[in-house]
Write a protein that holds these residues in place. Structure first.
Motif, short mmCIF file in Angstrom:
data_model
loop_
_atom_site.label_atom_id
_atom_site.label_comp_id
_atom_site.label_asym_id
_atom_site.label_seq_id
_atom_site.Cartn_x
_atom_site.Cartn_y
_atom_site.Cartn_z
N LYS A 63 9.72 32.22 8.72
CA LYS A 63 8.29 32.16 8.45
C LYS A 63 8.00 32.53 6.99
CE LYS A 63 6.14 31.08 12.34
NZ LYS A 63 5.19 29.94 12.44
N LYS A 65 -6.41 26.30 10.08
CA LYS A 65 -5.45 26.58 11.15
C LYS A 65 -4.06 26.91 10.62
CE LYS A 65 -3.42 24.57 15.33
NZ LYS A 65 -3.38 23.38 16.23
N GLU A 77 -0.85 30.17 11.60
CA GLU A 77 0.46 30.00 12.21
C GLU A 77 1.25 31.29 12.15
OE1 GLU A 77 2.48 26.68 10.55
OE2 GLU A 77 1.09 25.19 11.36
#
Length: 292
Positions: free
Chosen positions: A87, A163, A167
């Protein structure tokens, strides 16, 4: 309130050791005389902002990579789980892409079409400087609260603009610019236009821009240090990492990027009791900060 603060600052700076000439004028003289050509360049805001952002992220990146192997730091992590390196890599790549696709073209445009600016001889007074920074933060905070809330309340805006940022429900510092180009441009316009609206001094303007970057990165670190702005601010006025971390867990709450008063007034503040932590004292601290 602002007039009272201004009066207090002016009275305080009458002391010869902390006068305007003693504090800000030498700094401004050095920038103007030794780095004048660079400061006047249209590329100056871009270079210092991008450099500051990437350098600021490095110590937090080291903390995240070390994780539980560095317990003296890890104990301050709000969500007691390691940052996923995959990530983090996504966020770094996204940040670099945004710089190339959006920031670099803007910099080239300014370099080609915006003439060099003139620099005043006089530095801002301490009162003007301090109130300028505060004014920038209050205005940006107000703008972003409504922009942010709007993008969570309308499905189309959330899906195509905001959006991506969500995440990451357990953010790290690089999550700050894990955003779409539209969001990066909107936030950039707020941060760069407000000093112009307030007609601020060059020094105040660029310190305000760097301060916006700092507090935005700090809010995404996922750490609640005793020296962080949320910990040292009085009356729980500053949200910082604890409230923004909760926003990534409960996205319809805590829309303010810096302060907390709008979320409290409009009922969008969250109860941080669900914020994961192995430290019951830390959890209690977060609950109290959001319930007062």
């Amino acid at each position: 309130m602002a007039l009272a603060v201004l009066s207090m600052i002016r009275n305080y700076t009458e002391n010869e050791w902390i006068s305007d000439d003693f504090l800000l004028q030498p700094i401004w003289d050095y920038l103007r005389l030794e780095m004048g050509n660079f400061c006047r360049s249209p590329l100056f805001p871009v270079v210092i902002s991008v450099t500051f952002y990437f350098v600021l992220n490095l110590p937090f990146m080291i903390m995240d990579i070390m994780g539980e192997s560095w317990p003296r730091i890890y104990k301050y992590k709000i969500q007691q789980k390691p940052v996923k390196l995959g990530k983090m890599k996504e966020a770094i790549v996204c940040s670099l892409q945004n710089q190339v696709l959006f920031v670099l073209p803007a910099a080239i445009y300014q370099w080609l079409f915006r003439p060099p600016i003139s620099l005043s001889v006089q530095a801002p007074s301490v009162a003007e400087f301090v109130l300028g920074l505060l004014g920038n933060m209050l205005i940006f905070d107000f703008q972003y609260y409504w922009w942010h809330r709007l993008h969570h309340n309308y499905r189309f805006l959330y899906k195509y603009v905001h959006k991506l940022h969500h995440e990451h429900n357990s953010p790290c510092s690089w999550t700050t610019q894990y955003v779409t180009g539209c969001e990066l441009v909107a936030v950039g316009i707020f941060a760069n236009l407000n000093p112009l609206i307030l007609n601020q001094h060059f020094l105040t303007t660029h310190v305000a821009i760097l301060m916006n970057i700092y507090v935005s990165v700090e809010a995404h670190t996922g750490y609640d240090f005793p020296w962080s702005m949320a910990s040292v601010s009085p009356f729980n006025l500053w949200g910082g990492a604890p409230t923004h971390d909760m926003h990534h867990q409960k996205p319809l709450t805590n829309f303010q990027p810096f302060f907390t008063y709008l979320d409290n007034i409009f009922g969008t503040s969250s109860d941080a009791a669900h914020c994961e932590s192995r430290d019951p004292l830390k959890k209690q601290k977060i609950i109290l900060a959001t319930s007062n």
